[in-house]
Design an enzyme around this catalytic site. Structure first.
Site, short mmCIF file in Angstrom:
data_model
loop_
_atom_site.label_atom_id
_atom_site.label_comp_id
_atom_site.label_asym_id
_atom_site.label_seq_id
_atom_site.Cartn_x
_atom_site.Cartn_y
_atom_site.Cartn_z
CG ASP A 568 -1.87 -1.22 1.15
OD1 ASP A 568 -1.64 -2.12 0.32
OD2 ASP A 568 -2.81 -1.30 1.96
CD GLU A 772 -2.07 -6.22 8.74
OE1 GLU A 772 -2.52 -5.70 9.78
OE2 GLU A 772 -2.34 -5.80 7.60
#
Ligand SMILES: *[C@@H]1O[C@H](CO)[C@@H](O)[C@H](O)[C@H]1NC(C)=O
Length: 805
Positions: A568, A772
């Site tokens: 991202d 994560e």
């Protein structure tokens, strides 16, 4: 490997499973049947703490779910557990052992409700029948709490039925249901207590408001509302309590659990939806069974004792299979690995429903503003069998993540991986070749996604990780084929249920490859066309060496983000330019093309082999011509700079993007560039860290800026690729590499592997979760908790990658 269990158990189980022992799977039809049967039932509603449904039964599935709360106080009503929710702040939830073919054990530690819950799920060997044992005890015995456990069952579909079985025992310890579904046939469900005391400290508040009995209520709920069972339960309780209060009678404080029993105060007629509620006094542990049997099945699970034996057999088999596939000696590390893999597989779900697609809005390639997808239409329904990145936060299919999930699972069960790949590939559109990057199917899945992210666009791509995985699977099968010419591997035959049939039956893979070929070719075409970059100016700058059709950029990047790349906020060219080219997009196109070439080889299609080999070659050449900086000895994104003499400008950021040609094994093994990759990854001032390789160099101007997502933190999927590539390039001393580089690569491999394992294990030992990503400065868990998606690749790092090079 032989499973060691007590002989008594062997007798029992042999009797139960004898029927299956001699099935062979020679034909493709048999392989498909074996897949369908053994994978039909599982807790595929993986977004729930515990919820069962069959897969690929769309018209009339049986749905089941579990809810619990503490009914001794009013606060308990705010602590109803149903769908996995990080806000519930459970101390722990998840599988200790699990495999969707066999079953497993899930443990839930819920301090707020003072409950320690263990749920076993197992199946008969032919996969037809299943059973669940729910066991609970208080976490703190000094706090006398009350545990209210609610199950719901619904037989969906107009033609299905589910009702009380009046031919069987119905009392406070036994509930028997009988059901029918056109797809599932006739079946029965029995819910029976084993131990436990129902709560009876306060007087009952009426015939139905009595916590000392099992409460059973049946009515109708529309199929598309069944997933809201928790809300339905909550609102019914509300009405019920209000009615009790309205009578004006003073309620005894010890009778609250009786007030919090679901009742049919509206006199709804009975229907296919059932709430069964049991309220246990936690002065004593409780345990009850739920058993599903198909009518006429030869492998019925007939009693609690039989279930006990089945559970023991299943647990032993799960352990044996794990040991067969992964060698991890240290018992603490083994437990960490086993649980992590179990949770990755526990995330496997079956999804069915419509998706929202905007096919009209065009991307603006010049403005780079945030794209607003406002012209969405509901399409489908579609079906998907897939694992998920995180049961709590991302309970849906992600194209970019799934390839990594499958690379992990491939080490455990190739057949399962093939099945999931097949489901994904089925969703590639025949005419366009497109597949959505997030598969958000149905209103239940959508309820977890902010509106702006629900809508998918056919202009947006994602890294084609599924092809990375498919390519890996193909290489493996081809390699195995060579081996098995000499020796036939009888291992799995001895261990009962057979796995990795694929490795022994190349015809299965060939038939699969043939079937998916047209879709994959279309997908390749869609991907390479939609992400193709503008190359004219590069040809001007760099001459004819540039292949105009094999340069790529991620369509749809904005000023701050490049969501399609999956990385991202990783820094890209500033300012954005429509002529910029992305190195990682090129590298992924290379992976995709290589995979297509392999499939063509398997299918013996000479023209296609040649076509894809040429594209692959062009990609590799462009990688060098366009993206390699000889001055810096590094690959970069590039953009066009009219003010510079050179016209091409390197977008100089060292990090995951610049390592991509190495991570995806695009660089030839004999390349003299390998030393520069090794140097960069091993540089403590840049990317090397005590907890893994950083996403962005410490010396980069964007390091630790903005949301610090892919600008520093350590990601396990990428670190896995680095280790795997180090092994690929250097395991046997390398191809034509200098001694110093080989030495450095070996050291890097060992220290990186050690760092990743010890840090993730440390964090897991502290709080029980996998994350994560990991903080590059402290090693602490970052982002979504219980992210047993691609972070589960640590299991391969521990148990499959070579110890050292
Ligand atoms: C939960 O219960 C199981 C089974 O009785 C026990 O082994 C485990 O230690 C308990 N866990 C906690 C946190 O109390």
């Amino acid at each position: 490997m032989i499973v060691h269990i007590t002989s008594a158990l062997v007798c029992l189980c042999t009797a139960v499973f004898a029927e299956q022992a001699h099935v062979t799977y020679g034909e493709i039809e048999d392989f498909t049947k074996y897949q369908d049967q053994t994978l039909r039932w599982a807790p595929y509603r993986s977004n729930c703490y515990f919820g069962i449904r069959p897969r690929f039964v769309n018209d009339n599935p049986l749905m089941m779910g579990l809810i619990w709360f503490d009914s001794s106080s009013v606060e308990g009503l705010n602590q109803l557990r149903h769908q996995v929710d990080i806000g519930d702040k459970l101390d722990k939830y998840g599988y200790e052992m699990y495999d969707p073919r066999l079953g497993g054990r899930e443990v839930i530690i819920d301090s707020a409700n003072n409950l320690n819950l263990t749920i076993h799920f197992v199946k008969s060997r032919n996969g037809e029948n299943w059973a669940t044992r729910v066991s609970g005890c208080p976490l703190d015995t000094s706090k006398g709490k009350v545990s209210s456990v609610v199950m719901y069952f619904n037989q969906n579909g107009g033609q299905g039925t589910l009702k009380s079985d009046l031919t069987k025992r119905q009392d406070k310890h036994h509930t028997n249901l009988v059901g029918f579904s056109p797809e599932l046939g006739n079946y029965d469900l029995s819910i029976s207590d084993i131990t436990g005391n129902y709560y009876s400290r306060g007087p009952a508040l009426g015939k139905d408001a009595d916590s000392s009995k099992t409460s059973h209520m049946s009515f109708n709920v529309p199929d598309d509302q069944v997933w809201k069972a928790r809300d339905i339960f909550q609102s019914m309780l509300g009405e019920s309590v209000q009615e009790l209060l309205a009578t004006g009678n003073k309620m005894h404080p010890l009778s609250l659990p009786s007030a919090l029993i679901v009742r049919n105060i509206n006199n709804f007629p009975s229907g296919n939806f059932h709430f069964i509620q049991k309220t246990f006094d936690l002065d004593q542990p409780f345990e009850f069974d739920i058993i599903y049997n198909k009518k006429g099945s030869k492998q019925r699970i007939t009693s609690g004792n039989e279930l006990t034996a089945l559970i023991s057999w299943t647990m032993a088999e799960l352990d044996a299979r794990f040991n067969k596939k992964f060698s991890i000696e240290d018992p603490n590390l083994k437990q960490f690995a086993q649980e992590t893999l179990a949770n990755l597989m526990g995330g496997i779900g079956y999804f069915y429903g419509t998706q929202m697609v905007d096919r009209e809005t065009q991307l603006d390639e010049e403005q780079f503003d945030k794209i607003e997808l406002k012209r969405a239409k509901e399409e489908g329904p579609l079906q998907l069998f897939s694992s998920v990145p995180s049961r709590a936060f991302f309970p849906r299919g992600f194209y970019w993540d799934e390839g990594f999930h499958l690379i992990q699972m491939m080490e455990y069960d190739c057949d399962l991986v093939l099945d999931i790949l097949q489901s994904w590939f089925d969703l590639i559109e025949d005419d366009s070749g497109w597949i959505a990057r997030e598969l958000i199917l149905g209103s239940e899945a959508r309820s977890k996604v902010p509106q702006e992210f629900q809508i998918q666009s056919p202009n947006i791509a994602n890294p084609p990780t599924l092809l990375l995985c498919f390519s890996e699977l193909l290489s493996r099968v081809l390699k195995h084929q060579e081996l098995s010419l000499e020796s036939i591997d009888d291992d799995s035959l001895a261990s009962g249920l057979q796995t990795d049939q694929l490795l022994k039956r190349p015809e299965v893979l060939t038939s699969f490859a043939k079937k998916v070929y047209p879709k994959l070719a279309k997908h390749h075409q869609w991907w390479t066309e939609s992400q193709k970059g503008f190359t004219e100016e590069y040809m001007e700058a760099l001459g004819d060496n540039v292949h105009p059709d094999e340069a790529f950029r991620w369509a749809g990047r904005t000023f701050t983000h490049c969501l399609p790349s999956g990385l991202d906020d990783y820094p890209r060219s500033q300012p954005p330019d429509e002529a910029e080219l992305h190195l990682d997009a090129l590298a992924w196109a290379g992976v995709m093309t290589r995979s297509m070439k392999q499939i063509s080889e398997i299918l013996e299609m000479p023209d296609e082999i040649e076509r894809f080999a040429r594209i692959e070659q062009n990609i590799l050449e462009n990688m060098n011509t366009i993206h390699w900086s000889e001055q810096d000895h590094c690959y970069y994104d590039v953009t066009i700079d009219d003010d510079s003499d050179e016209l091409r400008r390197f977008v100089r950021h060292e990090g995951y993007v610049s390592l991509m040609p190495f991570a995806l094994k695009l660089e030839p093994r004999s390349s003299d560039k390998l030393r520069w990759f090794v140097e960069l990854m091993g540089d403590k001032n840049k990317l090397f860290g005590d907890y893994g390789i950083l996403s962005l160099s410490r010396m980069d101007e964007y390091f630790e800026t903005g949301e610090v997502y892919w600008r520093g933190p350590v990601w396990i999927n990428m670190n896995y690729l680095f280790l795997d590539s180090l092994a690929y390039y250097f395991e046997d001393g390398g191809d034509n590499q200098d001694a110093k580089t080989v030495e450095n690569a070996r050291e890097l491999y060992s220290s990186l592997k050690r760092n990743l394992i010890s840090n993730m294990h440390r964090v897991w030992s502290q709080d029980g979760y996998v994350y994560e990503n990991y903080n590059h400065n402290t090693g602490g868990g970052n982002g979504v908790q219980h992210f047993t998606g691609w972070s589960s690749l640590i299991v391969n790092i521990m148990g499959r990658l070579p110890e050292s090079l």
